[in-house]
Write an enzyme that holds these catalytic residues in place. Structure first.
Site, mmCIF file in Angstrom:
data_model
loop_
_atom_site.group_PDB
_atom_site.id
_atom_site.type_symbol
_atom_site.label_atom_id
_atom_site.label_comp_id
_atom_site.label_asym_id
_atom_site.label_seq_id
_atom_site.Cartn_x
_atom_site.Cartn_y
_atom_site.Cartn_z
ATOM 1 N N TYR A 1 15.038 44.697 27.471
ATOM 2 C CA TYR A 1 16.409 44.606 26.946
ATOM 3 C C TYR A 1 17.038 45.998 26.939
ATOM 4 O O TYR A 1 18.158 46.194 27.363
ATOM 5 C CB TYR A 1 16.369 44.042 25.524
ATOM 6 C CG TYR A 1 17.743 43.759 24.967
ATOM 7 C CD1 TYR A 1 18.355 42.529 25.180
ATOM 8 C CD2 TYR A 1 18.424 44.721 24.224
ATOM 9 C CE1 TYR A 1 19.614 42.265 24.680
ATOM 10 C CE2 TYR A 1 19.685 44.458 23.720
ATOM 11 C CZ TYR A 1 20.275 43.224 23.942
ATOM 12 O OH TYR A 1 21.510 42.965 23.441
ATOM 13 N N PHE B 1 44.964 43.460 42.928
ATOM 14 C CA PHE B 1 43.997 42.408 43.196
ATOM 15 C C PHE B 1 44.176 41.378 42.075
ATOM 16 O O PHE B 1 44.584 41.730 40.975
ATOM 17 C CB PHE B 1 42.564 42.961 43.243
ATOM 18 C CG PHE B 1 41.565 41.891 43.572
ATOM 19 C CD1 PHE B 1 41.556 41.321 44.835
ATOM 20 C CD2 PHE B 1 40.680 41.407 42.613
ATOM 21 C CE1 PHE B 1 40.673 40.292 45.140
ATOM 22 C CE2 PHE B 1 39.792 40.382 42.915
ATOM 23 C CZ PHE B 1 39.794 39.824 44.177
ATOM 24 N N THR B 2 43.869 40.113 42.362
ATOM 25 C CA THR B 2 44.170 39.026 41.410
ATOM 26 C C THR B 2 43.630 39.310 40.000
ATOM 27 O O THR B 2 44.384 39.292 39.027
ATOM 28 C CB THR B 2 43.570 37.707 41.925
ATOM 29 O OG1 THR B 2 42.191 37.921 42.235
ATOM 30 C CG2 THR B 2 44.285 37.232 43.188
ATOM 31 N N ASP C 1 39.017 51.518 42.546
ATOM 32 C CA ASP C 1 38.310 50.245 42.657
ATOM 33 C C ASP C 1 37.498 50.322 43.951
ATOM 34 O O ASP C 1 38.041 50.243 45.053
ATOM 35 C CB ASP C 1 39.307 49.085 42.697
ATOM 36 C CG ASP C 1 38.619 47.719 42.818
ATOM 37 O OD1 ASP C 1 37.428 47.681 43.167
ATOM 38 O OD2 ASP C 1 39.289 46.700 42.579
ATOM 39 N N LYS D 1 30.040 42.803 45.976
ATOM 40 C CA LYS D 1 30.416 43.292 47.303
ATOM 41 C C LYS D 1 29.679 44.611 47.579
ATOM 42 O O LYS D 1 28.809 44.668 48.415
ATOM 43 C CB LYS D 1 31.924 43.508 47.401
ATOM 44 C CG LYS D 1 32.730 42.221 47.340
ATOM 45 C CD LYS D 1 33.325 42.006 45.980
ATOM 46 C CE LYS D 1 34.144 40.741 45.888
ATOM 47 N NZ LYS D 1 35.479 40.986 45.410
ATOM 48 N N ARG E 1 45.294 33.287 50.549
ATOM 49 C CA ARG E 1 45.677 34.552 49.924
ATOM 50 C C ARG E 1 47.172 34.712 50.146
ATOM 51 O O ARG E 1 47.629 35.376 51.054
ATOM 52 C CB ARG E 1 44.900 35.732 50.519
ATOM 53 C CG ARG E 1 43.417 35.707 50.250
ATOM 54 C CD ARG E 1 42.980 36.275 48.892
ATOM 55 N NE ARG E 1 43.170 35.443 47.736
ATOM 56 C CZ ARG E 1 42.494 35.614 46.597
ATOM 57 N NH1 ARG E 1 41.577 36.528 46.478
ATOM 58 N NH2 ARG E 1 42.745 34.849 45.557
ATOM 59 N N PHE F 1 44.937 29.719 41.286
ATOM 60 C CA PHE F 1 44.327 29.402 42.577
ATOM 61 C C PHE F 1 42.863 28.999 42.450
ATOM 62 O O PHE F 1 42.327 28.319 43.305
ATOM 63 C CB PHE F 1 44.449 30.585 43.546
ATOM 64 C CG PHE F 1 43.728 31.820 43.082
ATOM 65 C CD1 PHE F 1 44.341 32.720 42.238
ATOM 66 C CD2 PHE F 1 42.424 32.072 43.481
ATOM 67 C CE1 PHE F 1 43.670 33.855 41.791
ATOM 68 C CE2 PHE F 1 41.746 33.209 43.052
ATOM 69 C CZ PHE F 1 42.379 34.092 42.197
HETATM 70 C C1 LIG Z 1 36.069 41.050 44.116
HETATM 71 C C2 LIG Z 1 36.922 42.145 43.687
HETATM 72 C C3 LIG Z 1 37.094 42.447 42.335
HETATM 73 C C4 LIG Z 1 36.476 41.599 41.247
HETATM 74 O O1 LIG Z 1 35.097 41.602 41.304
HETATM 75 P P1 LIG Z 1 34.220 40.353 40.808
HETATM 76 O O2 LIG Z 1 32.825 40.835 40.915
HETATM 77 O O3 LIG Z 1 34.538 39.196 41.682
HETATM 78 O O4 LIG Z 1 34.617 40.095 39.399
HETATM 79 C C5 LIG Z 1 37.893 43.515 42.022
HETATM 80 N N1 LIG Z 1 38.492 44.247 42.965
HETATM 81 C C6 LIG Z 1 38.365 43.975 44.269
HETATM 82 C C7 LIG Z 1 39.050 44.823 45.276
HETATM 83 C C8 LIG Z 1 37.582 42.918 44.694
HETATM 84 O O5 LIG Z 1 37.461 42.649 45.991
#
Ligand SMILES: *Cc1c(COP(=O)(O)O)cnc(C)c1O
Length: 481
Positions: free
Chosen positions: A80, A132-133, A222, A265, A388, A454
């Protein structure tokens, strides 16, 4: 792979890996695809994976993992608090970003939640190359507002500009002048997601963050899609041609106060977190981690995933590993261009992006061309893409619907998952659809959620165009799936 020339002079992306674990796929007949799309409310997020042949929805958490990642997962130190696994991840991040502090989070949006909650007050502005969303949702939830300052070339779907994710410096100085005292931070998104995975140049990262520093404004990167961006800087930015991927990574991180990422990613696994070199900045965000994510040495991630991220980050420093995605995407984009199909150019990272406004000129934006095209692609091929465009936007508080700058269908290419013949199958079916595009109609809402609509909203087709599309498919393809 980029170093191998073929005798024929042809240019194909040659894989520098072999496949050792496979998963059988299912391609349902067109009638079943039609039924599945209807049942999913014309929302590709709501399809069952068992009904999907090629899942090109996203690259998030679905990239193929390496042998070394899987091996590392078996060695995870489960605790933990204070696990060696966390220390290994922390050290790797320190090594590649040169940042001392790391706050773990369960995925990218969780990092965004923490950053927005800490730095965004009601009335604040966050300037960014493009939203980004999930980023925008967290900022607006905190009472902030997003200003998008991407260069005009960024939203030009067909362009020769190699760095369409760059921020326009004049727009930035103007934004700072208009919002004195209300700038929460400036956010740069590497591999700009919603405009087609388009990269930012190292020069632009440097210029933007210099202006920010001169004005005393916090800078945030980001880095979720950093990996493709590194490849593009290396191959497209002349001044960086002699830099290693590691040097480019470090040069980018050196520009910023905070770097956050989705490890779904970056690092080819599942997780996320926030890096910073400033103890006070780290302290200001720290207490939100145990409150929303988990203890400071896991932040909602499993130890196995943390091990996989550590190895994945190291593998990201290898050109032969990170160029596979962009080279497949470029190949697919070029094949579609050859057939006259409208796609975003130049090819970016993440996936191949169809321009739905041009594909379906008969539809207006309130008929959701990108949503309709994503549904039609699934019916014609069993390929699942992602809308998108306007559907991915959120209504204004007064109920008006903002029209997206671009109406795109993204066909993501999760790294090392698909073969070239599968890519050619997708190209072939999209080609057929393009020749039959006059059959495609619009969509309308049946159930529209208020936030991030979406993800789980449901729509229906205007009229019976989907039945007519399925019949045309049957007529042209006979018994073929
Ligand atoms: C996917 C993504 C996020 C969010 O990440 P999650 O792991 O899906 O929560 C933020 N910024 C960008 C540019 C992304 O592609």
């Amino acid at each position: 792979m980029s170093k191998v020339k073929l005798f024929s002079g042809e240019n194909i992306p040659l894989e520098m890996h072999k496949v050792r674990i496979v998963q059988k796929l299912n391609l349902p007949p067109v009638e079943d695809r039609l039924a599945a799309m209807k049942e999913a409310g014309n929302n590709t997020f709501l399809l069952h994976n068992r009904d999907v042949f090629m899942d090109m929805l996203t690259d998030s958490g679905v990239n193929a993992m390496s042998d070394n990642q899987l091996a590392a997962m078996m060695m995870a130190d489960d605790a933990y608090a204070g696990s060696e696994t966390f220390n290994r991840l922390h050290s790797k991040l320190k090594e590649i970003f040169g940042m001392e502090f790391f706050l773990p989070a369960h995925q990218g949006r969780a990092a965004e939640h923490i950053i927005a909650k800490t730095f965004v007050k009601p009335g604040d502005v966050v300037a960014m190359n493009f939203h980004f969303t999930t980023t925008k949702a967290h900022i607006t939830e905190c009472g902030g507002r997003v200003e998008e300052l991407v260069s005009d070339e960024g939203i030009n779907t067909t362009s020769r500009c190699l760095f369409k994710g760059n921020m326009d410096l004049n727009k930035l100085t103007d934004c700072i002048a208009r919002n004195q005292g209300h700038m929460a931070f400036i956010r740069m998104e590497a591999g700009t997601n919603l405009i087609g995975g388009q990269p930012v140049s190292l020069q632009n990262f440097r210029d933007v963050t210099k202006i920010a520093k001169d004005n005393g404004i916090l800078t945030v990167l980001d880095a979720s899609l950093l990996q493709d961006n590194l490849h593009f800087i290396k191959t497209r930015e002349e001044a960086c041609a002699d830099m290693s991927i590691r040097e480019i990574t470090r040069a980018i991180a050196d520009c910023f106060d905070i770097v956050y990422f989705s490890a779904r990613k970056l690092g080819f696994a599942r997780g996320g977190g926030i890096c910073t070199r400033d103890a006070a900045l780290s302290e200001s965000m720290k207490e939100l981690v145990p409150m929303f994510e988990g203890f400071l040495t896991y932040g909602g991630m499993s130890v196995r995933e943390m091990e996989a991220i550590t190895v994945g980050l190291e593998e990201t420093m290898d050109e032969d590993i990170i160029n596979q995605g962009p080279m497949f995407i470029e190949f697919m984009t070029n094949e579609l261009v050859k057939r006259g199909i409208p796609v975003v150019t130049p090819a970016g990272g993440l996936g191949c992006h169809l321009n739905a406004r041009e594909f379906l000129p008969q539809l207006n934006d309130h008929q959701y061309p990108a949503g309709a095209l994503a549904a039609a692609i699934y019916i014609a091929s069993g390929v699942r893409g992602m809308e998108r465009g306007t559907l991915s936007e959120q209504r204004e508080p007064d109920g008006t619907e903002p029209i997206a700058a671009m109406e795109l269908v993204r066909l993501a290419l999760p790294r090392r998952v698909f073969t070239l013949s599968q890519v050619m199958y997708a190209v072939d079916r999209i080609d057929w659809l393009f020749r039959n595009r006059h059959l495609i109609g619009g969509l309308r809402w049946v159930e529209e959620p208020k936030v991030l609509r979406f993800f789980f909203g449901r729509l229906e087709a205007d009229g019976d165009w989907q039945e007519r599309l399925a019949s045309a498919f049957r007529r042209d393809f006979g018994d073929s799936l």
